[in-house]
Design an enzyme around this catalytic site. Structure first.
Site, PDB file in Angstrom:
ATOM      1  N   MET A 111       0.861  -1.179   0.000  1.00  0.00           N
ATOM      2  CA  MET A 111       0.000   0.000   0.000  1.00  0.00           C
ATOM      3  C   MET A 111       0.893   1.222   0.000  1.00  0.00           C
ATOM      4  O   MET A 111       1.538   1.518   0.994  1.00  0.00           O
ATOM      5  CB  MET A 111      -0.867  -0.004   1.247  1.00  0.00           C
ATOM      6  CG  MET A 111      -1.711  -1.243   1.364  1.00  0.00           C
ATOM      7  SD  MET A 111      -2.836  -1.430  -0.005  1.00  0.00           S
ATOM      8  CE  MET A 111      -2.804  -3.192  -0.217  1.00  0.00           C
ATOM      9  N   CYS A 112       0.996   1.888  -1.133  1.00  0.00           N
ATOM     10  CA  CYS A 112       2.074   2.859  -1.187  1.00  0.00           C
ATOM     11  C   CYS A 112       2.072   3.687  -2.461  1.00  0.00           C
ATOM     12  O   CYS A 112       1.201   3.553  -3.306  1.00  0.00           O
ATOM     13  CB  CYS A 112       3.392   2.129  -1.086  1.00  0.00           C
ATOM     14  SG  CYS A 112       3.344   0.511  -1.832  1.00  0.00           S
ATOM     15  N   GLY A 113       3.091   4.510  -2.555  1.00  0.00           N
ATOM     16  CA  GLY A 113       3.330   5.289  -3.755  1.00  0.00           C
ATOM     17  C   GLY A 113       4.741   5.014  -4.249  1.00  0.00           C
ATOM     18  O   GLY A 113       5.647   4.794  -3.446  1.00  0.00           O
ATOM     19  N   VAL A 142       7.097   5.426  -0.977  1.00  0.00           N
ATOM     20  CA  VAL A 142       6.510   5.792   0.314  1.00  0.00           C
ATOM     21  C   VAL A 142       5.583   4.659   0.718  1.00  0.00           C
ATOM     22  O   VAL A 142       4.896   4.093  -0.119  1.00  0.00           O
ATOM     23  CB  VAL A 142       5.727   7.126   0.269  1.00  0.00           C
ATOM     24  CG1 VAL A 142       6.663   8.282  -0.029  1.00  0.00           C
ATOM     25  CG2 VAL A 142       4.581   7.070  -0.718  1.00  0.00           C
TER      26      VAL A 142
END
Lengths: 652, 304
Positions: free
Chosen positions: B1-3, B151
């Site tokens: 779950m991220c960028g 991130v």
């Protein structure tokens, strides 16, 4: 025209100004957008907004009447849930452009990303370039115009609406088919394109729903009569329930759908008891007034909290599963007792809004009945991720219940076996969810609490995500929760018990030091004030009741909720059946039941030695079975078990 | 779950890749506030290997002792230590080593927490935001040819520096990955690779993608082909970026469940989860971006 420069303003401040300027009738120009999210969200005035550059996610989302122009690109979900008005995008659009629109016009001059127009209800989405795959996925109405090529799986599981493609139809999705186009449709398309100064192509292909999946091949059969007590209570391997199931499946050839709750023995709140001798319980006749029970839910991040007269609310149940009269009665009953009602999936009605003192508005993946105006008049918003009875599945509403009136409020075709999407178009992970939560906050000026409904499965992870994504509270629903209709296989086999759910949730939040950052409302087979007190002792901030409220309001527990011909007029949309239901009388019954809950909570809290429900503690509890001890970590004390308690005259 | 984010500059000189990635990640920090990481590439002409270790301040009572034992182990294995530093909670060491890098990696993994090994690659990652990590490790001082960033919003695993991204392909020098999504056939794939002798240092699915791709490349398969087969072999949702000494590439699953957007011009190629990150490189300018198609992949090579 007024200019707002995002090089200087935050999106939140810009949106606040935008709404004010909109009310004043001013046209607005947005400078230096630099692909930021949520530009224009929540604007409901007939003004022009010019975005000079590229916008991010949910540009023009949750708006009505405004006319947006974006000179360059937009991110995911342009025009999300737009009611009326328009968006013209000069460049490309990311995934799910026009998601869930209810009447707007969206024009993309470049290409558009995947799943364009997912769950749209009405309006027009037009793409001058090419569409990516699954355009028109699960659309319920309206039209999509693609002047380039269609992409793969066009119209996948669309229920209604039309898709017109001028270029190549690369590939049709499940239950979509090509059909002939009429001259009046061509004329209408040309008129639309002309209005947006787009050159009309020579010809179009037209794609519609093929009608093979809208209804189950075999209708759901009524259950054979087995009383709920033996339906759920038996422990033998082969039993009347299994036999009935095999017989029905030998006719239908598919999975079963039924209503009501989980029906297998599971560890539950009844497997824990109070450690202290409660013989003084009830001795104080004025106990309801002497114990502090008022509870605020949803205000921890600065939103306006729900103010409950006791730590209790109504569990989400939809108009659809339940009749309009039933929702009306529950709204009245909840208001009489000073607690909050919840819309469930099917949208908000005026009668329900007016009758309910406080109303939570629920948003599901199909966005059925979801819109900016009802968001604004809600007391809290709730994103449904899943529910305890059927984690991972969407709602089911059999054709019998999908009446024209109900279809209209949901924005769907009437008379279909409605299988609501199990996933949100724009929430495919915790990272997307945080952007969605922010959109809701932008749309309601950060004033309304936002909650998440979680069915208990991998709750240890899910609750951490919920707290990190900034929700104000969680409605946590265990496996014993009920449903209006769900697959019997899932109801009895998926999820974790309510008791395990609350323990895991509290542990997980404590692990990351976030217990104070989010409030917990526990539901899933909670029956009365005794269960409520146990839940509060285990760490819940409040509880919610569904089934017991329905039963208080006249339900006879026949478990035929899905059929649509409920004899009591509760789980039906048939006016003849609904006539039997007397909302005013049932509202009083519900109210009286809720007052009995209030008395139970007060008496137990008092007997445990507290003057405030917030002081209830897990130290007050013992486990009555080895399983419950294992789940909760509470001491297992057979001496305090049910038979010992009963000998002392204490009802457990 | 991220960028995720990645950038590669065209041209053979060094560019401010650290600063570029800080900006891009700051732009999408909302996707993952828990931890931030960078994989930065700067070719080391001397041929020395750069190693970074994580010295956990919570469990390590004697930091100097821990470093001394890493040094001793390196010397045991035949490495010559050329240069050392202790940025943040890292121990960074440059060595000369002529043996098998995979063997060295596994040996060192057993002795300490290795973050990255490579002649060009260095991974910097820790809890906190892009600016927090920059403050501790001076990421803005990095210049090079290309790099990746990430991130993270921690879900399944804990918020720990070693569970942060990017992931180094354990055992394979200079291969790094950043990933947004979830590989559902993780255990099945992992067991297959473990049976062939590969080791995993975390339970994170992104490490699996890195090792999977590095293994293919070690067999002489081009990165591009490895990406193509990853789309068939990996199940679940994913948008990931991979980098080697000379290339970066992406792959996206067939359901396009995770976002990705790219920008290319004569000077650079930049890819990110959201356009807002790309725009951080060009404030005030509307970009001609492109969204990769579902099930697609591509690679870019650095000019040498």
């Amino acid at each position: 025209m007024v200019s707002l420069d995002l090089a200087e303003l935050s999106v939140r401040d810009a949106n606040t100004q935008l709404r004010k300027l909109g009310e004043a009738g001013e046209n607005i120009e947005v400078l230096n957008p630099d692909a930021r999210h949520h530009i224009g969200v929540g604007l409901t005035a007939p003004v022009d907004v010019m975005v000079n550059g590229s916008a991010g996610y949910f540009c023009a989302g949750l708006t009505d009447q405004a006319r947006f122009t974006v000179t360059h690109n937009v991110g995911w979900g342009v025009g999300d849930n737009m009611y009326s008005g328009s968006v013209v995008v000069g460049g490309n659009a990311g995934a799910i452009p026009g998601v869930a629109i209810r009447g707007a016009e969206i024009v993309i001059k470049g290409n558009m990303g995947s799943r364009a127009g997912q769950v749209m209800k009405a309006g027009t989405l037009c793409c001058v370039g090419n569409a990516n795959f699954m355009a028109g996925y699960m659309m319920y109405g309206g039209r999509i115009i693609i002047l380039g090529d269609s992409g793969e799986r066009l119209g996948e599981d669309m229920s209604s609406g039309e898709i017109f493609v001028a270029g190549k139809v690369q590939d049709l999705g499940s239950d979509a088919m090509l059909t002939d186009i009429s001259q009046s449709e061509v004329d209408s398309l040309c008129e639309f394109l002309d209005r947006y100064e787009i050159k009309a192509p020579k010809s179009f292909s037209k794609v519609v729903n093929a009608g093979t999946k809208l209804r189950y091949g075999t209708p759901e059969q009524p259950m054979r009569s087995i009383p709920f007590s033996s339906f759920s209570g038996t422990s033998s391997y082969w039993n009347p329930k299994v036999q009935e199931d095999v017989v029905i499946k030998s006719q239908s050839g598919r999975y079963r759908i039924r209503g009501y709750g989980g029906a297998r023995p599971l560890p539950h709140l009844s497997d824990i008891g109070f450690r202290k001798d409660l013989q003084n319980a009830g001795s104080d006749r004025n106990v309801v007034n002497s114990v502090e029970m008022a509870t605020e839910i949803g205000g921890i991040n600065g939103a306006r909290p729900l103010k409950l007269s006791m730590p209790v609310m109504i569990a989400p149940m939809s108009y659809g599963a339940l009749s309009r009269s039933t929702k009306y009665a529950i709204a009245m009953g909840s208001a009489m007792s000073g607690i909050a009602e919840n819309t469930g999936e099917g949208g908000m009605s005026d009668a329900q809004r007016d009758a309910a003192g406080q109303l939570i508005f629920q948003c599901l993946g199909g966005r059925l009945g979801w819109n900016i105006h009802d968001m604004r008049r809600a007391d809290a918003l709730e994103i449904y991720i899943s529910q305890g009875a059927k984690p991972g599945l969407g709602g089911q509403l059999m054709a019998k219940k999908v009446t024209p009136e109900l279809a209209e409020i949901r924005g769907i075709p009437s008379g279909i076996d409605l299988r609501s999407p199990s996933r949100h178009p724009d929430i495919l992970g915790a990272d997307d969810l945080v952007i969605k939560v922010e959109e809701f906050r932008e749309a309601t000026g950060y004033e309304v609490p936002v909650s998440v409904k979680l069915g208990a499965g991998r709750i240890r992870d899910d609750i951490k995500i919920a707290s990190k994504d900034g929700f104000d509270f969680v409605e946590l629903d265990g496996m014993q929760g009920s449903t209006g209709a769900g697959s019997a296989e899932v109801i009895d086999n998926v999820g974790i018990p309510t008791l395990s759910a609350i323990i895991e949730a509290i542990e997980a939040l404590e692990e990351i030091g976030a217990r104070e950052k989010i409030q917990l409302v526990l539901m899933g087979g909670l029956r009365d004030g005794v269960d409520a007190v146990k839940a509060l002792c285990l760490g819940a901030d409040a509880v919610a009741f569904g089934t017991s409220v329905i039963v208080a309001g006249g339900c006879i527990s026949c478990m035929q909720c899905h059929v649509g011909q409920c004899v009591t007029g509760i789980a039906t949309q048939d006016p003849e059946h609904e006539k039997r239901y007397k909302p005013e009388i049932e509202a009083s019954n519900i109210h009286r039941f809720l007052e009995s809950v209030r008395w139970q909570i007060a008496a137990l809290t008092d007997a445990l030695g507290y003057s405030d429900v917030k002081n209830l503690s897990r130290d007050d509890l013992v486990a009555l079975t080895p399983e419950a001890a294992d789940i909760t970590g509470l001491p297992y004390e057979p001496a305090a078990g049910p038979s010992a308690m009963r000998e002392k005259g204490i009802n457990v | 779950m991220c960028g995720i984010a990645g950038v590669m500059y065209r041209g053979s000189e060094n560019f401010g890749t650290g600063e570029a990635l800080i900006r891009m990640l700051d732009g999408c920090q909302h996707r993952g506030p828990d931890s931030t990481g960078f994989a930065l590439y700067s070719p080391e002409p001397s041929g020395q290997l750069k190693l970074r270790f994580f010295i956990d301040p919570v469990v390590t009572v004697d930091v100097d002792g821990a470093i001394a034992s890493i040094r001793a182990r390196l010397l045991d294995l035949g490495a010559t230590i050329e240069e050392e530093a202790k940025p943040g909670d890292n121990y960074r060491v440059m060595i000369r080593y002529t043996g098998d890098v995979q063997k060295l990696s596994y040996e060192m993994e057993h002795a300490a927490k290795v973050i990255s090994i490579g002649t060009s690659l260095e991974i910097v990652k820790d809890v906190g935001t892009a600016h927090d990590v920059d403050d501790r490790y001076q990421v803005n001082q990095f210049s090079g040819t290309h790099g990746l960033g990430h991130v993270r919003l921690a879900t399944e695993s804990d918020v720990k520096p070693e569970a942060s991204h990017p992931f180094w392909a354990t055992g394979f020098a200079d291969v790094a990955i950043v990933h947004n999504g979830q590989i559902t056939n993780y255990w099945k794939m992992r067991r297959r690779l473990e049976q062939r002798g590969f080791e995993f240092t975390t339970d994170n699915d992104s490490e699996l993608i890195a090792v999977y791709l590095a293994d293919k490349m070690a067999q002489g398969i081009e990165l591009k082909e490895a990406l193509a087969s990853s789309i068939d072999d990996l199940d679940g949702t994913f948008s990931f970026l991979v980098s080697t000494e000379d290339e970066i590439g992406y792959a996206k699953d067939r359901l396009a469940a995770k976002p990705m957007i790219m920008y290319e011009d004569d000077d650079l190629v930049a890819i990110a989860s959201e356009e807002v990150s790309l725009n951080r490189l060009f404030p005030g300018r509307a970009l001609n971006t492109r969204e990769p198609a579902p099930g697609s992949f591509a690679t870019w090579s650095r000019s040498i």
